[in-house]
Design a protein around this motif. Structure first.
Motif, PDB file in Angstrom:
ATOM      1  N   LEU A 307     -13.363   5.951  17.750  1.00 47.56           N
ATOM      2  CA  LEU A 307     -13.080   4.546  18.099  1.00 47.56           C
ATOM      3  C   LEU A 307     -12.760   4.467  19.584  1.00 47.56           C
ATOM      4  CD1 LEU A 307     -10.967   1.983  16.071  1.00 47.56           C
ATOM      5  CD2 LEU A 307     -10.990   1.985  18.557  1.00 47.56           C
ATOM      6  N   MET A 308     -13.593   3.758  20.313  1.00 48.62           N
ATOM      7  CA  MET A 308     -13.384   3.568  21.743  1.00 48.62           C
ATOM      8  C   MET A 308     -12.766   2.201  22.006  1.00 48.62           C
ATOM      9  SD  MET A 308     -14.557   6.350  23.234  1.00 48.62           S
ATOM     10  CE  MET A 308     -13.742   7.197  21.858  1.00 48.62           C
ATOM     11  N   LYS A 309     -11.810   2.179  22.955  1.00 46.04           N
ATOM     12  CA  LYS A 309     -11.150   0.940  23.359  1.00 46.04           C
ATOM     13  C   LYS A 309     -11.094   0.891  24.883  1.00 46.04           C
ATOM     14  CE  LYS A 309      -6.626   0.957  22.944  1.00 46.04           C
ATOM     15  NZ  LYS A 309      -5.288   0.994  22.359  1.00 46.04           N
ATOM     16  N   PRO A 310     -10.831  -0.255  25.488  1.00 39.83           N
ATOM     17  CA  PRO A 310     -10.853  -0.358  26.956  1.00 39.83           C
ATOM     18  C   PRO A 310      -9.714   0.433  27.604  1.00 39.83           C
ATOM     19  CG  PRO A 310     -10.984  -2.531  25.922  1.00 39.83           C
ATOM     20  CD  PRO A 310     -10.601  -1.566  24.843  1.00 39.83           C
ATOM     21  N   TYR A 311      -9.968   0.860  28.835  1.00 38.28           N
ATOM     22  CA  TYR A 311      -8.891   1.414  29.662  1.00 38.28           C
ATOM     23  C   TYR A 311      -7.937   0.291  30.050  1.00 38.28           C
ATOM     24  CZ  TYR A 311     -11.493   5.788  30.376  1.00 38.28           C
ATOM     25  OH  TYR A 311     -12.144   6.988  30.197  1.00 38.28           O
TER      26      TYR A 311
END
Length: 332
Positions: A307-311
């Motif tokens: 699961l990728m999320k914003p920096y």
């Protein structure tokens, strides 16, 4: 009092009673004839029952017979309504833009939906009234779900009763869940989805996830649990969508106060992704790191290998580019 006077008084009462009975029977016969015309039934004396014989006269009926009040025809239905708007305008006149604006779908899609739901929505006419058509019931449900109109407003719009609107909404909703949910909300071809997200700038992506709030009426118990951060009563719908915005997985039912991350961690989707069984085992190498098929979320979601999320915080050019591409893919 003289016997002759008593006899005269008795005869007067008898004659008056006969007149009342005669008038009452005539009125009941006229009422029955109106009801027969109203219902278009061919009732005969062998099959039907004369109401004047089966029930005693009520005070108001006696007063009608005596001329104390004006006769009023009894009604079997609460009110008469018109269906011309639906039958003659919407079905025959409306163009595609009007269908999209009011029903959130084109007429062709609507007709296809009616056909798919017909096994669960077929009803037979009765001697009392004709059943609503499948098209009209589906239209009533879609109108109620697609607009903020009240049940009264929808009822007046379609020429039906308020309770009929409620029944139609529930019938159509159950039919959709029973017949279409497992066919429509499905993962489909994973490689097509990955290719779609890759074309938008994010490699090896299998979907974008987010939550939305479905407004509801405040429940009688534990109502505060359903007040979301924007201040209204709701239930949370969590959805995973593909590169075209089509639902591939949903989870619904949590109170509006519950955070998106908690809903996610308690969902079947989280367990399947954690176990590595939701997507095929297809990894790519980015730099020197093996990257499995991932999903994309906003900052509310936990950062996971899949699961990728914003920096967040201070961003350099590479992190800004990463956030831009992730945000673009989440806006499908």
């Amino acid at each position: 009092m003289e016997p002759s006077a008593i006899i005269a008084a008795v005869l007067s009462v008898v004659n008056t009673s006969r007149l009342i009975v005669h008038l009452f029977q005539n009125q009941m016969q006229r009422n029955r004839a109106r009801r027969q015309r109203k219902l278009r039934e061919d009732m005969n004396s062998e099959r039907g029952t004369d109401l004047s014989q089966s029930t005693g006269p009520r005070p108001v009926e006696i007063m009608v017979a005596m001329g104390h009040v004006d006769p009023v025809e009894r009604r079997f239905w609460a009110r008469e309504t018109s269906t011309d708007w639906w039958d003659r305008i919407v079905l025959q006149v409306w163009d595609e833009s009007q269908w999209l604006r009011n029903f959130r779908m084109r007429k062709g899609t609507f007709l296809e939906l009616c056909e798919l739901l017909s096994p669960a929505l077929k009803r037979q006419d009765t001697r009392m009234r004709a059943a609503l058509t499948i098209q009209k019931r589906v239209a009533i449900a879609l109108w109620k779900l697609a607009t903020p109109d009240s049940y009264w407003s929808v009822a007046n719009q379609f020429g039906v009763g308020k309770s009929t609107v409620g029944v139609a909404v529930m019938q159509v909703a159950h039919a959709i869940v029973d017949l279409l949910l497992s066919k429509v909300v499905t993962l489909g071809d994973v490689q097509v989805i990955i290719d779609g997200f890759s074309a938008m700038g994010f490699p090896n992506c299998g979907g974008a996830i987010d939550g939305t709030h479905i407004p509801i009426l405040g429940p009688d118990h534990q109502g505060s649990q359903y007040i979301n951060r924007k201040g209204y009563f709701s239930m949370v719908l969590q959805a995973l969508v593909d590169h075209k915005g089509r639902f591939t997985n949903i989870n619904v039912g949590w109170p509006g106060k519950v955070h998106d991350a908690r809903v996610f961690k308690n969902s079947g989707l989280f367990r399947w992704l954690q176990q590595g069984v939701y997507f095929p085992d297809r990894k790519i190498t980015v730099g020197d790191v093996e990257m499995p098929i991932v999903i994309l979320g906003d900052p509310a979601y936990p950062l996971m290998p899949w699961l990728m999320k914003p920096y967040t915080g201070a961003l350099d050019t590479e992190k800004e580019l990463f956030n831009y591409r992730l945000s673009k893919c989440r806006m499908v």
